[in-house]
Enzyme design. Structure first.
Site, short mmCIF file in Angstrom:
data_model
loop_
_atom_site.label_atom_id
_atom_site.label_comp_id
_atom_site.label_asym_id
_atom_site.label_seq_id
_atom_site.Cartn_x
_atom_site.Cartn_y
_atom_site.Cartn_z
N ASN A 69 0.86 -1.18 0.00
CA ASN A 69 0.00 0.00 0.00
C ASN A 69 0.91 1.23 0.00
OD1 ASN A 69 0.76 0.55 2.72
ND2 ASN A 69 -0.95 -0.65 3.51
N LYS A 81 1.58 3.60 2.18
CA LYS A 81 2.42 3.77 3.38
C LYS A 81 3.59 2.80 3.35
CE LYS A 81 2.02 3.71 8.46
NZ LYS A 81 2.74 2.49 8.83
N GLU A 82 3.32 1.54 3.02
CA GLU A 82 4.39 0.53 2.96
C GLU A 82 5.41 0.87 1.88
OE1 GLU A 82 1.45 -3.13 4.42
OE2 GLU A 82 1.77 -2.72 2.29
N ASP A 107 -6.16 -8.13 1.76
CA ASP A 107 -6.13 -9.59 1.57
C ASP A 107 -6.93 -9.98 0.32
OD1 ASP A 107 -4.79 -9.64 3.98
OD2 ASP A 107 -6.50 -10.36 5.15
#
Length: 331
Positions: free
Chosen positions: A204, A206-207, A279
């Site tokens: 995502n 942020k990651e 997921d």
């Protein structure tokens, strides 16, 4: 291949899921008074529900799409581990990829829900990496599955709980390359830079920023293209798929010299709960990857799937028929 063919062919796929599996436990009750011992509410529990969580939710999504999930993880030799095995069996899913260890507990996340509001979450877990003995035993287990079954794609579902180590990543990616099996990754921070040579990488926003140690304000085409190119170059990744919450999804395919990039907006929805959406996205994207769909089709179909599950409260797997109808209507 039309969309009916795609959705029919999902039923023939075997998907290997490597990652951190856990029990999501929900304790539902009523709150009518404050404790005399401390200024905290008392929740009178009326119902307890255990569900498959973590990589188990990816397995549930893959099963919901008609494919066969083979979940590979390490759990504890404890009551929670026994409950997790029962949850898999209740879903008619194989337990052949589950290794039990006396050296670590089964991860369980307990949510206390009073008057339909989450009051507290209690986690019992270890985040330490597998030791050498556990790692070797786990790899033997996974290798035996490769020998017995045709695997169409592999998902690394990483929650930083210690099951996925550098050696496990390198060994399984190496096997996948030899067997020409596509690999996809839903990363977390600790192992972010260790996933090298995988087919599809799905952080995502942020990651992505934390993993590359970069910062930018707006998730526009230029910023996302530059970040994905940097990631692909550093880690030899073919497809970079970035989920952007309300901004939609971005995908870049570097398989050919002329990179293919797409930024797809989110569809307007009434969002109830974003839990588990990641997921669902990696599950559907991996199934599309196994069928060798284009990067744009992978992003379109999995973007719709992630949006659908956000309309329901709690972590729920995708509804295949509803997704199929939306694909026909919107794509």
């Amino acid at each position: 291949m039309d969309y009916k063919d795609v959705f029919d062919k999902f039923n023939n796929l075997n998907i290997l899921i490597i990652g951190d599996v856990m029990v999501d436990s929900y304790q539902w009750g009523k709150v009518e008074r404050i404790s005399p011992e401390a200024p905290v509410p008392i929740c009178s529990v009326e119902k307890v529900e255990n569900r498959l969580g973590g990589a188990g939710n990816v397995a549930l999504n893959i099963k919901a799409m008609g494919a066969n999930p083979i979940l590979c993880s390490v759990i504890g030799k404890d009551n929670n581990g026994e409950n997790l095995i029962k949850l898999l069996q209740n879903e008619a899913m194989t337990t052949e990829g589950i290794l039990s260890s006396a050296l670590r507990p089964t991860t369980i996340k307990t949510r206390i829900i009073g008057n339909n509001t989450q009051m507290l979450r209690v986690d019992r877990e270890t985040t330490s990496l597998l030791n050498t003995e556990e790692e070797n035993s786990f790899l033997l287990l996974v290798k035996s599955i490769f020998e017995r079954k045709k695997i169409d794609a592999i998902v690394f579902q990483d929650y930083d709980k210690g099951v996925i180590t550098e050696n496990i990543i390198n060994t399984i990616v190496s096997i996948a390359k030899k067997k020409q099996i596509p690999t996809s990754v839903d990363p977390k921070h600790r192992n972010f830079a260790l996933y090298k040579g995988v087919t599809m990488f799905k952080p995502n926003l942020k990651e992505l920023k934390e993993g590359l140690k970069i910062e930018f304000d707006k998730p526009d085409m230029d910023n996302l293209s530059n970040a994905s190119l940097l990631l692909s170059s550093k880690q030899k990744i073919e497809k970079v798929f970035i989920t952007l919450s309300e901004y939609g999804v971005f995908i870049a395919d570097y398989k050919n010299k002329q990179a293919e990039t797409k930024l797809l907006p989110a569809h307007l929805r009434k969002i109830a709960d974003v839990s588990g959406a990641g997921d669902t996205v990696i599950s559907v994207a991996t199934l599309c990857l196994a069928l060798q769909l284009s990067a744009e089709k992978i992003a379109q179909i999995s973007n719709l799937a992630g949006g659908i599950v956000c309309e329901q409260v709690g972590v729920v797997p995708i509804d295949k028929q509803r997704l199929y109808k939306e694909v026909l209507n919107l794509l």
